[in-house]
Design a protein around this motif. Structure first.
Motif, PDB file in Angstrom:
ATOM      1  N   ALA A  82      21.338 -16.704   0.295  1.00 17.85           N
ATOM      2  CA  ALA A  82      22.621 -17.021  -0.007  1.00 17.85           C
ATOM      3  C   ALA A  82      23.332 -16.151  -1.017  1.00 17.85           C
ATOM      4  N   ALA A  83      22.556 -15.482  -1.957  1.00 21.60           N
ATOM      5  CA  ALA A  83      23.070 -14.322  -2.809  1.00 21.60           C
ATOM      6  C   ALA A  83      23.402 -13.192  -1.941  1.00 21.60           C
ATOM      7  N   ILE A  84      22.457 -12.861  -0.925  1.00 20.54           N
ATOM      8  CA  ILE A  84      22.987 -11.799  -0.028  1.00 20.54           C
ATOM      9  C   ILE A  84      24.126 -12.124   0.804  1.00 20.54           C
ATOM     10  N   GLY A  85      24.572 -13.643   1.267  1.00 26.21           N
ATOM     11  CA  GLY A  85      25.527 -13.854   1.817  1.00 26.21           C
ATOM     12  C   GLY A  85      27.036 -13.512   0.881  1.00 26.21           C
ATOM     13  N   ILE A  86      26.669 -13.974  -0.192  1.00 24.76           N
ATOM     14  CA  ILE A  86      27.914 -13.864  -1.317  1.00 24.76           C
ATOM     15  C   ILE A  86      28.121 -12.200  -1.382  1.00 24.76           C
ATOM     16  N   GLY A  87      27.047 -11.491  -1.533  1.00 23.76           N
ATOM     17  CA  GLY A  87      27.334 -10.089  -1.551  1.00 23.76           C
ATOM     18  C   GLY A  87      27.865  -9.141  -0.174  1.00 23.76           C
ATOM     19  N   ILE A  88      27.397  -9.668   0.774  1.00 24.72           N
ATOM     20  CA  ILE A  88      28.265  -9.467   1.978  1.00 24.72           C
ATOM     21  C   ILE A  88      29.480  -9.835   1.990  1.00 24.72           C
ATOM     22  N   PHE A  89      30.075 -10.997   1.721  1.00 24.92           N
ATOM     23  CA  PHE A  89      31.458 -11.538   1.637  1.00 24.92           C
ATOM     24  C   PHE A  89      32.184 -10.675   0.685  1.00 24.92           C
ATOM     25  N   ALA A  90      31.785 -10.684  -0.368  1.00 28.52           N
ATOM     26  CA  ALA A  90      32.292  -9.844  -1.759  1.00 28.52           C
ATOM     27  C   ALA A  90      32.775  -8.616  -1.117  1.00 28.52           C
ATOM     28  N   LYS A  91      31.963  -7.746  -0.495  1.00 23.56           N
ATOM     29  CA  LYS A  91      32.376  -6.209  -0.147  1.00 23.56           C
ATOM     30  C   LYS A  91      33.162  -6.368   1.056  1.00 23.56           C
ATOM     31  N   GLN A  92      32.679  -7.276   2.008  1.00 20.94           N
ATOM     32  CA  GLN A  92      33.458  -7.212   3.269  1.00 20.94           C
ATOM     33  C   GLN A  92      35.164  -7.726   3.514  1.00 20.94           C
ATOM     34  N   ILE A  93      35.010  -8.720   2.353  1.00 21.35           N
ATOM     35  CA  ILE A  93      36.559  -9.136   2.631  1.00 21.35           C
ATOM     36  C   ILE A  93      37.613  -8.238   2.073  1.00 21.35           C
ATOM     37  N   HIS A  94      37.091  -7.015   1.252  1.00 21.49           N
ATOM     38  CA  HIS A  94      37.901  -5.910   0.942  1.00 21.49           C
ATOM     39  C   HIS A  94      38.363  -5.055   1.994  1.00 21.49           C
ATOM     40  N   VAL A  95      37.105  -4.873   3.004  1.00 23.84           N
ATOM     41  CA  VAL A  95      37.339  -4.143   4.151  1.00 23.84           C
ATOM     42  C   VAL A  95      38.209  -4.774   5.310  1.00 23.84           C
ATOM     43  N   MET A  96      38.282  -6.223   5.404  1.00 28.28           N
ATOM     44  CA  MET A  96      39.293  -7.109   6.092  1.00 28.28           C
ATOM     45  C   MET A  96      40.616  -6.776   5.740  1.00 28.28           C
ATOM     46  N   PHE A  97      40.693  -6.380   4.460  1.00 29.61           N
ATOM     47  CA  PHE A  97      42.176  -6.102   3.722  1.00 29.61           C
ATOM     48  C   PHE A  97      42.543  -4.657   4.301  1.00 29.61           C
ATOM     49  N   GLY A  98      41.638  -3.815   4.665  1.00 21.60           N
ATOM     50  CA  GLY A  98      41.869  -2.396   5.015  1.00 21.60           C
ATOM     51  C   GLY A  98      41.734  -1.605   3.755  1.00 21.60           C
ATOM     52  N   ASN A  99      40.962  -2.242   2.888  1.00 23.06           N
ATOM     53  CA  ASN A  99      40.590  -1.211   1.516  1.00 23.06           C
ATOM     54  C   ASN A  99      39.093  -1.049   1.490  1.00 23.06           C
ATOM     55  N   LEU A 100      38.726   0.267   1.971  1.00 23.72           N
ATOM     56  CA  LEU A 100      37.522   0.714   1.796  1.00 23.72           C
ATOM     57  C   LEU A 100      36.952   1.114   0.399  1.00 23.72           C
ATOM     58  N   ASN A 101      38.032   1.177  -0.576  1.00 27.73           N
ATOM     59  CA  ASN A 101      37.628   1.771  -1.691  1.00 27.73           C
ATOM     60  C   ASN A 101      37.339   0.728  -3.070  1.00 27.73           C
ATOM     61  N   ALA A 102      37.128  -0.442  -2.682  1.00 26.47           N
ATOM     62  CA  ALA A 102      36.809  -1.283  -3.782  1.00 26.47           C
ATOM     63  C   ALA A 102      35.362  -1.202  -4.256  1.00 26.47           C
ATOM     64  N   LYS A 103      35.096  -1.159  -5.590  1.00 31.81           N
ATOM     65  CA  LYS A 103      33.906  -0.839  -5.995  1.00 31.81           C
ATOM     66  C   LYS A 103      33.456  -1.820  -7.060  1.00 31.81           C
ATOM     67  N   GLY A 104      32.424  -1.861  -7.433  1.00 33.41           N
ATOM     68  CA  GLY A 104      32.049  -2.844  -8.625  1.00 33.41           C
ATOM     69  C   GLY A 104      30.849  -3.507  -8.192  1.00 33.41           C
ATOM     70  N   SER A 105      30.391  -4.629  -8.983  1.00 31.71           N
ATOM     71  CA  SER A 105      29.257  -5.595  -8.759  1.00 31.71           C
ATOM     72  C   SER A 105      29.992  -6.673  -7.913  1.00 31.71           C
ATOM     73  N   ILE A 106      28.902  -7.523  -7.695  1.00 28.16           N
ATOM     74  CA  ILE A 106      29.333  -8.556  -6.615  1.00 28.16           C
ATOM     75  C   ILE A 106      30.254  -9.512  -7.325  1.00 28.16           C
ATOM     76  N   ILE A 107      30.155  -9.780  -8.592  1.00 25.96           N
ATOM     77  CA  ILE A 107      31.015 -10.645  -9.459  1.00 25.96           C
ATOM     78  C   ILE A 107      32.451  -9.926  -9.358  1.00 25.96           C
ATOM     79  N   GLU A 108      32.200  -8.561  -9.701  1.00 28.90           N
ATOM     80  CA  GLU A 108      33.798  -7.921  -9.912  1.00 28.90           C
ATOM     81  C   GLU A 108      34.370  -7.668  -8.773  1.00 28.90           C
ATOM     82  N   LEU A 109      33.642  -7.521  -7.474  1.00 32.53           N
ATOM     83  CA  LEU A 109      34.256  -7.763  -6.213  1.00 32.53           C
ATOM     84  C   LEU A 109      34.985  -8.984  -6.017  1.00 32.53           C
ATOM     85  N   LEU A 110      34.356  -9.970  -6.383  1.00 33.25           N
ATOM     86  CA  LEU A 110      34.917 -11.531  -6.100  1.00 33.25           C
ATOM     87  C   LEU A 110      35.887 -11.743  -7.004  1.00 33.25           C
ATOM     88  N   ILE A 111      36.012 -10.918  -8.133  1.00 35.04           N
ATOM     89  CA  ILE A 111      37.304 -11.421  -9.136  1.00 35.04           C
ATOM     90  C   ILE A 111      38.501 -10.310  -8.509  1.00 35.04           C
TER      91      ILE A 111
END
Length: 419
Positions: free
Chosen positions: A133-162
Motif C-alpha cells: 500500500a505504501a508503494i501504491g501511494i508512492g507510485i500515485f504521488a509521483k505519477q499524478i504529476h506526470v499525468m499533469f504533464g510535469n516531469l520535474n516534480a521532486k520531493g518525498s512522497i508526502i511532499e509530492l502529495l501536498i
C-alpha cells in the motif's frame, strides 16, 4: 503413449493459451513501459523484463497459469537504487542497479535450491499488504504529476502529495500548450480507465483498456501529423523515448561497487520484495486456477531468480509473479504455463514491430496505468479486507504502511515483522 497424449493435449490447448497470452501481452506492453519510467529506468527495460520473465519462467518454473514480468512492488526500490547508487547520475545508477538485479537473481536461485519456497509463510499478510500500500501511494504521488504533464516534480512522497493541488492549478492556468495537451491526454486516459468496464460491448472488451489508451494516443499523433494544419502540440520530451536500434542499445551491469553498503542494501531490498511478493502472488493465483493445481514454489523461485539474473544482465528490470496479469490470464481461459511463454514471444514481436508507434504515446497516458495500479494497492477494499481478519491486523497494516512511507522499504518489512 503418455508422451503422445501430452503432445496432443499441448496442441489442443494452443488456441486458448495463445489467445490468453495475446490479451496479457496487450496489457503488459504499456504497463512494462510505464513501470520502467516510474522506476527511473529506460522504457525498454520494462519490456525486456516482460519478455525474459515470460519465456524463462514458463520453461523452467513450476507454476501453471501465473504471468511473470516487471511489477509495481519493485518500483520504489529500483528508483531508490538508481538514485542513490548513481549519486545523481541516473544512467550510471541504472548500470549499478542492473548489477544488483543480477546478484539478486543469483540469491533467489540459491534460495530455490535450498527449498526456501515456504519463505512467504513467515511474513504476515497484513504487513506485506501495508508495504505494498505504501508503494501504491508512492507510485500515485509521483505519477499524478506526470499525468499533469510535469516531469520535474521532486520531493518525498508526502511532499509530492501536498503538491497535487498546485499541480492542478498549474495545469489549468498554464501557457505551455505542450503541458496542457499532455495533461489533457492524461485526463482522457483516466476517463477510459474509469468507464471501460461499464461498456458492455464484447468486441470493444476484446482490447484491454491500457491498449485503447495507446491506440487513441497514436491516433491523435496521426491526426495532427496528417489532418490538422496545426503541428503536434506535445513536446518530444513528454513522449516515450525508445532507441532506433534496439539490439545495439542494451545496457549492461557495472559491478564495480558491489562492496558498498548502498549496493548491498539494494540487493537485499530487491531480493526480499521480489521473492516474497512472488510467493504470495503465486499462492493467490493458485486459488484462481479452475483445475486446482498447485505450484512447485521452489522450482518457480529458481525460474524467477534465473529470469531476474538474465534480465539484469541485458538491461531489464527484476522479474516477479504479477497477480493482476495472472488473473487476466486465468479469466481468459489459459490452460497451462505456455500462455506465459506466448505472452513473452508476442511482446518480443511487438518490440520490433510497434516501436515507431510507441514513440507517439505521451508519458501522461502511461502515468494513468500506474496511478490505477497504485490506487488498487491502497483502495478502501484493501482496508476492508484487512479489517475482516481482525482490528489488530488493520493496526499492523497501517503501521507498516507508515513506517515504509517515512523510512523506506527495508524498514517497512522489518518494522511490519516487529509489529
Amino acid at each position: 503413449m503418455a508422451k503422445k497424449n501430452t503432445f496432443k493435449t499441448f496442441l489442443n490447448d494452443i488456441p486458448q493459451n495463445l489467445f490468453s497470452g495475446f490479451v496479457v501481452s496487450l496489457i503488459a506492453l504499456p504497463l512494462g513501459l510505464g513501470l520502467a519510467l516510474a522506476s527511473g529506468a529506460p522504457p525498454i527495460s520494462g519490456i525486456i523484463a516482460a519478455i525474459v520473465g515470460g519465456t524463462v519462467v514458463a520453461l523452467i518454473g513450476g507454476s501453471h497459469v501465473t504471468i511473470t514480468g516487471p511489477g509495481n512492488g519493485l518500483v520504489v526500490v529500483i528508483l531508490a537504487a538508481i538514485t542513490t547508487l548513481g549519486n545523481g547520475d541516473m544512467h550510471q545508477g541504472f548500470l549499478y542497479t542492473l548489477a544488483a538485479i543480477v546478484i539478486s537473481g543469483i540469491i533467489m536461485i540459491i534460495l530455490g535450491f535450498l527449498r526456501m519456497g515456504s519463505l512467504g509463510d513467515f511474513f504476515p499478510g497484513s504487513a506485506i499488504q501495508g508495504m505494498l500500500a505504501a508503494i501504491g501511494i508512492g507510485i500515485f504521488a509521483k505519477q499524478i504529476h506526470v499525468m499533469f504533464g510535469n516531469l520535474n516534480a521532486k520531493g518525498s512522497i508526502i511532499e509530492l502529495l501536498i503538491q497535487i493541488p498546485e499541480g492542478i492549478i498549474n495545469l489549468i492556468k498554464t501557457d505551455n500548450s505542450s503541458m496542457f495537451y499532455a495533461g489533457l491526454v492524461g485526463i482522457i486516459s483516466l476517463l477510459i480507465m474509469v468507464f471501460y468496464s461499464k461498456i458492455r460491448n464484447r468486441y470493444f472488451q476484446l482490447i484491454p483498456a491500457p491498449m485503447w489508451i495507446v491506440v487513441l494516443s497514436v491516433g491523435m499523433y496521426y491526426y495532427f501529423d496528417y489532418v490538422s494544419a496545426t503541428a503536434y502540440p506535445i513536446d518530444k520530451n513528454l513522449l516515450i523515448a525508445l532507441p532506433d536500434d534496439i539490439l545495439s542499445n542494451f545496457a549492461f551491469p557495472d559491478f564495480s561497487i558491489i562492496y558498498q553498503g548502498n549496493f548491498i542494501n539494494a540487493v537485499i531490498g530487491i531480493t526480499l520484495i521480489a521473492s516474497i511478493e512472488s510467493l504470495l502472488s503465486i499462492k493467490a493465483v493458485d486459488k484462481l486456477d479452475p483445475y486446482k493445481r498447485r505450484t512447485d514454489l521452489d522450482k518457480d523461485l529458481i525460474g524467477i531468480g534465473l529470469s531476474t539474473m538474465v534480465a539484469g544482465a541485458i538491461g531489464g528490470l527484476p522479474i516477479i509473479t504479477v497477480i493482476v496479469r495472472s488473473s487476466v490470464n486465468v479469466h481468459n481461459n489459459a490452460k497451462t504455463k505456455w500462455a506465459n511463454l506466448y505472452h513473452g514471444i508476442l511482446l518480443l514481436l511487438f518490440m520490433f514491430i510497434l516501436t515507431p508507434f510507441i514513440r507517439m504515446v505521451p508519458l501522461s497516458a502511461l502515468a494513468i496505468l500506474l496511478i490505477f495500479t497504485g490506487y488498487k494497492l491502497i483502495s478502501p477494499k484493501v482496508f476492508k479486507h484487512i479489517y475482516s481478519y481482525g482490528p489488530e491486523q488493520l493496526i499492523f497494516f497501517v503501521g507498516t504502511l507508515l513506517i515504509t512511507i517515512y523510512n523506506g522499504l527495508l524498514a517497512g518489512i522489518f518494522g511490519g515483522l516487529a509489529l
